[in-house]
Design a protein around this motif. Structure first.
Motif, PDB file in Angstrom:
ATOM      1  N   HIS A   7      21.594  -9.714  -6.323  1.00 41.00           N
ATOM      2  CA  HIS A   7      22.177  -8.382  -6.525  1.00 41.00           C
ATOM      3  C   HIS A   7      23.536  -8.282  -5.836  1.00 41.00           C
ATOM      4  O   HIS A   7      23.660  -8.596  -4.650  1.00 41.00           O
ATOM      5  N   GLY A  38      25.024  -2.221 -15.643  1.00 40.00           N
ATOM      6  CA  GLY A  38      24.659  -2.089 -14.241  1.00 40.00           C
ATOM      7  C   GLY A  38      24.426  -0.682 -13.719  1.00 40.00           C
ATOM      8  O   GLY A  38      24.306  -0.505 -12.500  1.00 40.00           O
ATOM      9  N   GLU A  41      20.812  -0.518 -12.111  1.00 39.60           N
ATOM     10  CA  GLU A  41      20.762  -1.328 -10.902  1.00 39.60           C
ATOM     11  C   GLU A  41      21.524  -0.659  -9.768  1.00 39.60           C
ATOM     12  O   GLU A  41      21.085  -0.692  -8.610  1.00 39.60           O
ATOM     13  N   LYS A  45      19.248   0.116  -6.638  1.00 41.55           N
ATOM     14  CA  LYS A  45      19.422  -0.850  -5.546  1.00 41.55           C
ATOM     15  C   LYS A  45      20.568  -0.521  -4.607  1.00 41.55           C
ATOM     16  O   LYS A  45      20.682  -1.139  -3.539  1.00 41.55           O
TER      17      LYS A  45
END
Length: 371
Positions: A7, A38, A41, A45
């Motif tokens: 990541h 993205g 994500e 994250k």
């Protein structure tokens, strides 16, 4: 923020985004980017762990290709957020916790305690008691001194059916009533869909949210993956060749990770050979041939001219070009509009920059290469 070495963390962007919500004037942000670039994500994250570390309760719900109705998805996410554990703990159990029935944490208005509702039956306009329950649930989840962050992913899906209008209106009211205690991050991959919810004068969230574009992942992203690749495989890839490959894959992080995986699995491939293989795999995995065959003749012709770079498909010149694919029959502007609306509804075309274009540049390249 995450234990995933692959990541690429966007800590600065997460800090800036949270600051706009918690310290700035914005009650809500709308984050736009095409699919597979993205957004999710970043939310899961980067932004969510950062917000949680600052004391915020974080709630996430995605409406993209959800098997349940939008209200069912949202109620499930809100009820799940009442469980103990960190945000990451709850996200890991989301799929396991998704069942046909949902036990409510409080009575429905006028109903019994410990009620269960059938999530699969919520397919039409939501019942008023469920919308009242949604408001009550948001009240319970936003009582902390530090604002709760509600992250709604691919929210443009709510604009696709008029049946969702009561839910959207109820959500706007709930957010308005708790402007200091409940902040929202909306994301979308359709600029037209987001405009239908946030920019049109009659839109339910008109002037409610501050729009942001998700920055493209460029050289630092490539450098990060090359570093992890070297650590994992003890092999070093040529940086210039990989930067070039990233460009050939339209600077798409999803496609670039596929390239990295391909090079891990077959060390004998050159970077250029791996790019060709990735493009072939993308076409199969994302179903480009099947999608193409699902279009009617005019939709195919319209997709083809968009792939070739036409941005004004209603113009006479463009319609003449379309006619070449239709046995010489030049379509009317209304026919072109119908084709574009269908491509848009299927999620293949949009007006990202004010002009029509296919939303997946790799699909556009596939059309140019094969049709």
């Amino acid at each position: 923020m995450t234990d995933d070495p692959w990541h690429f963390g966007r800590d600065e962007l997460a800090t800036q985004t949270l600051s706009l919500l918690s310290s700035g004037p914005a009650q809500a942000l709308t984050l736009f980017a095409p699919r597979r670039t993205g957004k999710t994500e970043f939310l899961l994250k980067d932004l969510a762990p950062h917000a949680e570390s600052e004391g915020h309760r974080v709630i996430y719900a995605s409406f993209w290709q959800a098997p349940l109705s939008p209200l069912a998805v949202l109620l499930h996410a809100l009820e799940l957020s009442l469980k103990r554990g960190t945000f990451n703990d709850r996200m890991r159990t989301t799929a396991l916790a998704l069942t046909p029935t949902l036990r409510l944490s409080a009575p429905l208005p006028g109903g019994q305690a410990n009620a269960e509702i059938d999530l699969t039956a919520m397919r039409s306009k939501p019942a008023s008691e469920l919308l009242l329950y949604l408001d009550d649930l948001l009240e319970r989840l936003s009582k902390k001194r530090i604002p709760t962050i509600l992250m709604l992913d691919e929210v443009q899906e709510l604009s696709r059916s008029p049946d969702n209008a009561p839910l959207v209106a109820a959500l706007r009211t709930s957010l308005d009533k708790r402007s200091n205690r409940l902040k929202a991050v909306f994301t979308g991959s359709s600029r037209e869909g987001l405009q239908a919810m946030f920019s049109a004068r009659q839109a339910p969230f008109f002037h409610f949210s501050t729009p942001l574009d998700l920055p493209t992942l460029d050289a630092p992203f490539v450098d990060h993956l090359l570093k992890v690749f070297k650590h994992s495989t003890k092999r070093k890839l040529d940086r210039d060749a990989m930067l070039s490959a990233h460009g050939k894959l339209h600077n798409n992080p999803y496609f670039f990770r596929s390239l990295i995986e391909t090079l891990i699995l077959d060390p004998n491939l050159s970077v250029d050979e791996a790019v060709v293989r990735v493009k072939e795999r993308i076409a199969v995995d994302l179903g480009y041939p099947k999608i193409w065959l699902s279009f009617n003749v005019l939709q195919r012709a319209t997709a083809f001219v968009l792939a070739k770079g036409e941005t004004k498909p209603f113009s006479q010149q463009s319609r003449i070009a379309l006619g070449k694919h239709l046995d010489g029959d030049v379509p009317t502007p209304a026919q072109v509009q119908t084709a574009l609306r269908r491509l848009n509804k299927l999620g293949h075309a949009d007006t990202y920059t004010g002009n029509w274009a296919l939303d997946d540049p790799e699909f556009a390249q596939w059309i140019k290469d094969t049709q």
